[in-house]
Motif scaffolding. Structure first.
Motif, mmCIF file in Angstrom:
data_model
loop_
_atom_site.group_PDB
_atom_site.id
_atom_site.type_symbol
_atom_site.label_atom_id
_atom_site.label_comp_id
_atom_site.label_asym_id
_atom_site.label_seq_id
_atom_site.Cartn_x
_atom_site.Cartn_y
_atom_site.Cartn_z
ATOM 1 N N ARG A 6 0.841 -1.207 0.000
ATOM 2 C CA ARG A 6 0.000 0.000 0.000
ATOM 3 C C ARG A 6 0.871 1.249 0.000
ATOM 4 N NH1 ARG A 6 -2.762 -2.235 4.533
ATOM 5 N NH2 ARG A 6 -1.997 -0.467 5.777
ATOM 6 N N GLY A 7 1.898 1.215 0.824
ATOM 7 C CA GLY A 7 2.800 2.359 0.898
ATOM 8 C C GLY A 7 3.524 2.610 -0.411
ATOM 9 N N GLY A 8 3.832 1.526 -1.137
ATOM 10 C CA GLY A 8 4.489 1.682 -2.426
ATOM 11 C C GLY A 8 3.619 2.425 -3.422
ATOM 12 N N ALA A 9 2.321 2.136 -3.395
ATOM 13 C CA ALA A 9 1.397 2.825 -4.296
ATOM 14 C C ALA A 9 1.299 4.307 -3.945
ATOM 15 C CB ALA A 9 0.025 2.165 -4.225
ATOM 16 N N VAL A 10 1.253 4.613 -2.652
ATOM 17 C CA VAL A 10 1.204 6.016 -2.225
ATOM 18 C C VAL A 10 2.505 6.718 -2.591
ATOM 19 C CG1 VAL A 10 0.999 7.572 -0.250
ATOM 20 C CG2 VAL A 10 -0.387 5.498 -0.337
ATOM 21 N N TYR A 11 3.619 6.033 -2.352
ATOM 22 C CA TYR A 11 4.932 6.609 -2.655
ATOM 23 C C TYR A 11 5.046 6.964 -4.131
ATOM 24 C CZ TYR A 11 9.955 7.031 -3.331
ATOM 25 O OH TYR A 11 11.196 7.498 -3.672
ATOM 26 N N GLU A 12 4.597 6.076 -4.984
ATOM 27 C CA GLU A 12 4.713 6.313 -6.423
ATOM 28 C C GLU A 12 3.996 7.592 -6.838
ATOM 29 O OE1 GLU A 12 3.742 4.051 -10.678
ATOM 30 O OE2 GLU A 12 3.470 3.012 -8.759
ATOM 31 N N GLY A 13 2.847 7.843 -6.230
ATOM 32 C CA GLY A 13 2.080 9.020 -6.605
ATOM 33 C C GLY A 13 2.513 10.297 -5.922
ATOM 34 N N ALA A 14 3.024 10.198 -4.689
ATOM 35 C CA ALA A 14 3.299 11.405 -3.909
ATOM 36 C C ALA A 14 4.779 11.706 -3.709
ATOM 37 C CB ALA A 14 2.635 11.288 -2.535
ATOM 38 N N CYS A 15 5.644 10.703 -3.862
ATOM 39 C CA CYS A 15 7.051 10.881 -3.479
ATOM 40 C C CYS A 15 8.047 10.543 -4.584
ATOM 41 C CB CYS A 15 7.385 10.011 -2.265
ATOM 42 S SG CYS A 15 6.120 9.942 -0.985
ATOM 43 N N GLY A 16 7.665 9.602 -5.448
ATOM 44 C CA GLY A 16 8.615 9.045 -6.398
ATOM 45 C C GLY A 16 9.202 10.039 -7.369
ATOM 46 N N LEU A 17 8.430 11.060 -7.744
ATOM 47 C CA LEU A 17 8.924 12.032 -8.714
ATOM 48 C C LEU A 17 10.201 12.706 -8.228
ATOM 49 C CD1 LEU A 17 8.438 13.597 -11.377
ATOM 50 C CD2 LEU A 17 7.137 15.270 -10.036
ATOM 51 N N CYS A 18 10.272 12.998 -6.938
ATOM 52 C CA CYS A 18 11.441 13.693 -6.388
ATOM 53 C C CYS A 18 12.495 12.729 -5.841
ATOM 54 C CB CYS A 18 11.015 14.658 -5.282
ATOM 55 S SG CYS A 18 9.945 16.006 -5.829
ATOM 56 N N HIS A 19 12.053 11.713 -5.112
ATOM 57 C CA HIS A 19 12.998 10.827 -4.427
ATOM 58 C C HIS A 19 13.419 9.625 -5.267
ATOM 59 C CE1 HIS A 19 12.921 12.854 -0.514
ATOM 60 N NE2 HIS A 19 11.636 13.062 -0.732
ATOM 61 N N GLY A 20 12.825 9.469 -6.447
ATOM 62 C CA GLY A 20 13.238 8.402 -7.347
ATOM 63 C C GLY A 20 12.507 7.099 -7.103
ATOM 64 N N ARG A 21 12.366 6.328 -8.155
ATOM 65 C CA ARG A 21 11.651 5.055 -8.046
ATOM 66 C C ARG A 21 12.363 4.080 -7.118
ATOM 67 N NH1 ARG A 21 11.119 3.852 -14.336
ATOM 68 N NH2 ARG A 21 13.080 5.013 -14.246
ATOM 69 N N ARG A 22 13.688 4.207 -7.021
ATOM 70 C CA ARG A 22 14.457 3.304 -6.155
ATOM 71 C C ARG A 22 14.707 3.895 -4.771
ATOM 72 N NH1 ARG A 22 19.540 2.056 -9.842
ATOM 73 N NH2 ARG A 22 19.285 4.294 -10.198
ATOM 74 N N LEU A 23 14.091 5.026 -4.478
ATOM 75 C CA LEU A 23 14.208 5.706 -3.184
ATOM 76 C C LEU A 23 15.640 6.148 -2.891
ATOM 77 C CD1 LEU A 23 11.640 3.730 -2.979
ATOM 78 C CD2 LEU A 23 11.830 4.102 -0.522
ATOM 79 N N ASN A 24 16.412 6.373 -3.941
ATOM 80 C CA ASN A 24 17.820 6.731 -3.766
ATOM 81 C C ASN A 24 18.074 8.230 -3.868
ATOM 82 O OD1 ASN A 24 17.339 7.061 -6.460
ATOM 83 N ND2 ASN A 24 19.031 5.761 -7.183
ATOM 84 N N GLY A 25 17.010 9.021 -3.970
ATOM 85 C CA GLY A 25 17.173 10.466 -4.039
ATOM 86 C C GLY A 25 17.479 10.992 -5.419
ATOM 87 N N ALA A 26 17.468 10.112 -6.419
ATOM 88 C CA ALA A 26 17.740 10.524 -7.795
ATOM 89 C C ALA A 26 16.421 10.614 -8.552
ATOM 90 C CB ALA A 26 18.675 9.532 -8.477
ATOM 91 N N PRO A 27 15.911 11.818 -8.802
ATOM 92 C CA PRO A 27 14.627 11.954 -9.495
ATOM 93 C C PRO A 27 14.712 11.470 -10.940
ATOM 94 C CG PRO A 27 15.692 14.092 -9.253
ATOM 95 C CD PRO A 27 16.507 13.118 -8.459
#
Length: 269
Positions: free
Chosen positions: A163-184
């Motif tokens: 569930r968190g992954g789905a929220v992350y993709e929509g709200a966070c992934g653009l800036c923090h990157g799909r791999r959560l490494n901080g690379a947009p």
């Protein structure tokens, strides 16, 4: 009367030396006052004051800044805050948390005393000392929530991480990157802090999920902070932990600061 026929009046050279000595003593005294810790001038043990400063850096500076200036309106300034004059208020805030502030149940009475003394007397604050006995009296009768637990001990479920992954993709992934490494994904966007793995663990080592929850809720998404539900924020944290290699367990993370405060971030045991 002159002794042995000699004039006892100081010579100009002697008067100059005497004046220089007095000036030197004054300068040394002033330097000692300036160099001494603020807490020492309030009757606080300098060792405990320094311990409080270290605890502040570890637990509070992330939000309230090294300078105590905060980041209004999200994180209030501590310098010049008259509410710090109430020792009971600050002890309860540290131990039990508040509206936006996470609790710190892992701190013992002596540590809370040191931290409170630093905050109450740093940055030109002048609110005096709070003894360990006073802190213990405030903490007396407060129900404790159990032992501290590592985030590596299965503190979320697989379903929650999904569930968190789905929220992350929509709200966070653009800036923090799909791999959560901080690379947009957009190369024209600036890099952001990583949210998983080694670099994330180094930054957040020793802090609780309550602190991460409070900070994330107050500041993210950057263009619309506090816009997710509390459940969505805690689900995103579960996703972050999962991507970081932590195993799922049988119970979900709850958006409850008291329970999150006992879940500690750190390297893999």
């Amino acid at each position: 009367m002159p002794i042995s026929g000699h004039d006892s009046t100081p010579s100009p050279g002697m008067r100059a030396n005497s004046l220089m000595l007095k000036l030197t003593v004054c300068v040394i005294g002033l330097a000692c006052v300036v160099a001494s810790p603020a807490g020492a001038q309030q009757g606080i043990d300098p060792v405990l004051f320094e311990q409080g400063q270290q605890l502040y850096q570890e637990n509070c500076a992330l939000c309230h800044q090294d300078s105590g200036g905060g980041d209004a309106p999200t994180f209030p300034a501590l310098g010049g805050d008259d509410r710090l004059g109430d020792p009971v208020r600050i002890v309860r805030s540290i131990h039990q948390g508040g509206r936006r502030m996470p609790p710190f149940p892992n701190l013992a009475a002596e540590e809370i005393s040191s931290l409170a003394n630093y905050i109450r007397n740093a940055w030109a604050n002048d609110f005096g000392a709070v003894s360990t006995e006073e802190v213990s009296a405030v903490m007396e009768g407060v129900e404790e929530g159990g032992p501290m637990v590592s985030v590596w001990d299965g503190v979320f479920t697989e379903a929650q991480a999904e569930r968190g992954g789905a929220v992350y993709e929509g709200a966070c992934g653009l800036c923090h990157g799909r791999r959560l490494n901080g690379a947009p994904d957009d190369p024209d966007m600036r890099s952001t802090p990583p949210l998983a793995r080694a670099r994330f663990l180094r930054v957040w080592d020793g802090r609780s999920l309550a602190t991460l929850f409070a900070y994330t809720r107050a500041t993210m998404p950057e263009d619309n902070p506090s816009s997710l539900t509390e459940q969505e924020y805690v689900d995103v944290i579960a996703h972050m932990l999962s991507v970081g290699g932590m195993s799922a367990g049988d119970d979900e993370l709850q958006p409850d600061p008291q329970s999150l405060a006992r879940l500690v971030i750190g390297p893999q045991p």
